[in-house]
Design an enzyme around this catalytic site. Structure first.
Site, PDB file in Angstrom:
ATOM      1  N   ASP A 109      39.847 -55.933 -60.260  1.00 14.84           N
ATOM      2  CA  ASP A 109      38.923 -56.845 -59.047  1.00 14.84           C
ATOM      3  C   ASP A 109      40.723 -57.274 -58.789  1.00 14.84           C
ATOM      4  O   ASP A 109      40.789 -58.233 -58.381  1.00 14.84           O
ATOM      5  CB  ASP A 109      38.840 -58.384 -60.274  1.00 14.84           C
ATOM      6  CG  ASP A 109      38.128 -59.090 -58.543  1.00 14.84           C
ATOM      7  OD1 ASP A 109      37.920 -58.443 -58.575  1.00 14.84           O
ATOM      8  OD2 ASP A 109      37.870 -60.075 -59.739  1.00 14.84           O
TER       9      ASP A 109
ATOM     10  N   HIS B  74      36.000 -59.074 -55.433  1.00 12.99           N
ATOM     11  CA  HIS B  74      34.845 -59.247 -55.589  1.00 12.99           C
ATOM     12  C   HIS B  74      34.502 -60.691 -53.814  1.00 12.99           C
ATOM     13  O   HIS B  74      33.533 -60.740 -54.319  1.00 12.99           O
ATOM     14  CB  HIS B  74      34.681 -60.211 -56.988  1.00 12.99           C
ATOM     15  CG  HIS B  74      34.673 -61.654 -56.763  1.00 12.99           C
ATOM     16  ND1 HIS B  74      35.852 -61.853 -57.914  1.00 12.99           N
ATOM     17  CD2 HIS B  74      35.000 -62.707 -56.253  1.00 12.99           C
ATOM     18  CE1 HIS B  74      36.352 -63.440 -57.899  1.00 12.99           C
ATOM     19  NE2 HIS B  74      35.808 -63.395 -57.643  1.00 12.99           N
TER      20      HIS B  74
ATOM     21  N   SER C 156      39.066 -67.783 -56.653  1.00 15.19           N
ATOM     22  CA  SER C 156      39.508 -67.118 -57.027  1.00 15.19           C
ATOM     23  C   SER C 156      40.191 -66.298 -55.346  1.00 15.19           C
ATOM     24  O   SER C 156      39.837 -66.729 -54.288  1.00 15.19           O
ATOM     25  CB  SER C 156      37.297 -66.071 -56.285  1.00 15.19           C
ATOM     26  OG  SER C 156      37.395 -65.785 -58.112  1.00 15.19           O
ATOM     27  N   GLY C 157      40.916 -65.522 -56.460  1.00 17.82           N
ATOM     28  CA  GLY C 157      41.687 -64.264 -55.506  1.00 17.82           C
ATOM     29  C   GLY C 157      42.919 -65.160 -55.222  1.00 17.82           C
ATOM     30  O   GLY C 157      44.364 -64.227 -54.135  1.00 17.82           O
TER      31      GLY C 157
HETATM   32  C1  4AZ Z   1      34.802 -68.368 -59.606  1.00 21.59           C
HETATM   33  O1  4AZ Z   1      33.182 -67.889 -59.406  1.00 21.59           O
HETATM   34  C2  4AZ Z   1      34.995 -67.960 -61.129  1.00 21.59           C
HETATM   35  N1  4AZ Z   1      37.237 -70.480 -65.000  1.00 21.59           N
HETATM   36  C3  4AZ Z   1      36.197 -68.097 -61.256  1.00 21.59           C
HETATM   37  C4  4AZ Z   1      37.428 -68.467 -61.949  1.00 21.59           C
HETATM   38  C5  4AZ Z   1      36.566 -69.059 -63.304  1.00 21.59           C
HETATM   39  C6  4AZ Z   1      35.547 -68.818 -63.290  1.00 21.59           C
HETATM   40  C7  4AZ Z   1      34.564 -68.875 -62.452  1.00 21.59           C
HETATM   41  C8  4AZ Z   1      37.951 -68.811 -64.177  1.00 21.59           C
HETATM   42  O2  4AZ Z   1      34.978 -67.542 -58.569  1.00 21.59           O
END
Ligand code: 4AZ
Length: 431
Positions: free
Chosen positions: A285, A240, A381-382
């Site tokens: 993902d 993503h 993320s990632g």
């Molecule tokens: C995000 O928006 C995101 N609490 C990543 C992880 C989590 C929530 C949002 C997990 O990239």
């Protein structure tokens, strides 16, 4: 007695007294006391120095190859994360611990660590690093021969293993060489590199080298996602992250725990997004990022291990999530890498109606704190969800993927489950 003392004082007072009278302002008695104090301080310093240099303890590292003739080499032993490799390493390390703890080097022995297992003419050859603490005044040749002598006794006394220790194969090695050896292995933590157990993961701000596989995936030189180094050319991240831009020329990767002063920046050669990634359900993902030229591993930049395909993860186990993401939904990211300890949550619990109500599929794993709190958030993320095994070797079990806001009770972080994608990773990268 009294006369002697008096005599001593007189000598000290008389000597510098002449200096005092020459300057005309210093009381000879004060000068005497100062001189006595000076001599005492000097004496104590020299004494301590001599004591420390002669009797102080210093770490000494050795490397030895053990030939284990009754264990057959199998392809399972090619991978340091296989259960066979782990079990054999553990057995050898335990044997070393028991052997040295029962020897005349019990007090000097600190730790044994298997760094390599390879096929031998007969059976397998395990390279073991041994750490000792000796007094500085001991002789190098005698240290080495004492260790060799204890290892040679293994021949008749190695439990279920038959070990051949060829003489003269205990080699002293400098700490830098130990580091170079361990940096090349996957998942070496900072505490492993000094062969000590002294890691304290405290607070939430990481220090240099704590998470050497953590990278920042940058879009036009701005942090966009986390990523994790799995070889000198490949990183694992979330699919993503590339929803808006997937042209490799706009992406780069930085290493080092402080975003504003990276230790290294490398351009991206190619991006492989999982072909079945579905944005709506977060399924598959996962993505691979290939660097434009490999990175040279250093103490602060090296790879993490990959778990075995479909390897189970124990519910309740403690894992660490790291990243430069925000501390709350909608917040801004941070400059210094942060770390959080979370527990693995069973997929059944995570799919409960009050939790994610069936949205967590087999390619995902949940992790968080029972009542909420520590969690990944936007910008993480990632990045990796990493876990250490009993030998303090780290593997990436998850990739930060999604979740409802951050840190809420019953809404843990959801991670891409790396063991589920292990074969896909091999297909794409050969790793
Ligand atoms: C995000 O928006 C995101 N609490 C990543 C992880 C989590 C929530 C949002 C997990 O990239």
């Amino acid at each position: 007695m009294d006369d002697d003392l008096l005599g001593m004082v007189q000598i000290f007072v008389l000597g510098p007294g002449r200096v005092a009278s020459a300057t005309g302002s210093l009381n000879p008695f004060v000068v005497g006391i100062l001189v006595v104090a000076g001599v005492v301080i000097l004496g104590v310093t020299i004494g301590l120095l001599v004591h420390f240099l002669a009797f102080g303890q210093k770490s000494y590292l050795y490397q030895s190859d053990l030939q284990i003739t009754n264990v057959e080499y199998t392809s399972q032993l090619d991978s340091p994360t296989s259960s066979e490799y782990r079990a054999l390493s553990r057995t050898i390390e335990n044997l070393m611990n028991e052997t040295f703890k029962a020897s005349n080097l019990a007090r000097q022995f600190r730790r044994a660590h298997v760094v390599r297992i390879r096929p031998g003419d007969q059976g397998v050859i395990a390279t073991v690093l041994l750490k000792f603490q000796f007094k500085r005044n001991t002789n190098g040749a005698s240290r080495k021969s004492r260790i060799e002598q204890i290892l040679s006794q293994l021949h008749n006394n190695a439990g279920t293993m038959t070990i051949d220790v060829s003489s003269g194969n205990v080699q002293p090695i400098p700490p830098e060489t130990v580091q170079d050896i361990l940096i090349r292995e996957c998942g070496s933590s900072p505490e492993l590199m000094t062969l000590s157990y002294e890691r304290i993961i405290a607070g939430t701000e990481a220090r240099a080298g704590d998470w050497p596989w953590q990278a920042s995936l940058q879009l036009n030189n701005a942090h966009h996602c986390g990523a994790v180094l799995i070889s000198n050319t490949w990183l694992l991240t979330a699919a993503h992250c590339f929803r808006s831009v997937s042209d490799p020329r706009q992406w780069s990767v930085t290493f080092g725990y402080i975003l504003s002063s990276p230790e290294k920046r490398v351009n991206v050669r190619s991006i492989i997004i999982h072909p079945n990634y579905i944005a709506g359900t977060h399924e598959n993902d996962i993505a691979l990022v290939e660097l434009n030229g490999g990175v040279t591993f250093t103490r602060n930049i090296h790879r993490i291990c990959l778990p075995q395909a479909n390897q189970d993860i124990p519910v309740g186990a403690s894992a660490y999530v790291t990243g430069w993401g925000s501390l709350q939904p909608g917040g801004s990211g941070v400059n210094v890498l942060r770390q959080g300890e979370v527990q693995i949550i069973s997929t059944d619990d995570c799919n409960a109606p009050e939790s994610y109500n069936g949205a967590v599929t087999s390619g995902m794993i949940c992790a968080g704190k029972p009542g909420g709190g520590t969690d990944a958030c936007q910008g993480d993320s990632g990045g990796p969800l990493a876990m250490a095994d009993s030998r303090q070797i780290w593997s990436v079990w998850g990739i930060v993927s999604w979740g409802y806001e951050c840190g809420l009770p019953n809404k843990p972080g959801v991670y891409t489950y790396v063991p589920y994608y292990r074969d896909w990773i091999t297909q794409q990268t050969g790793l």
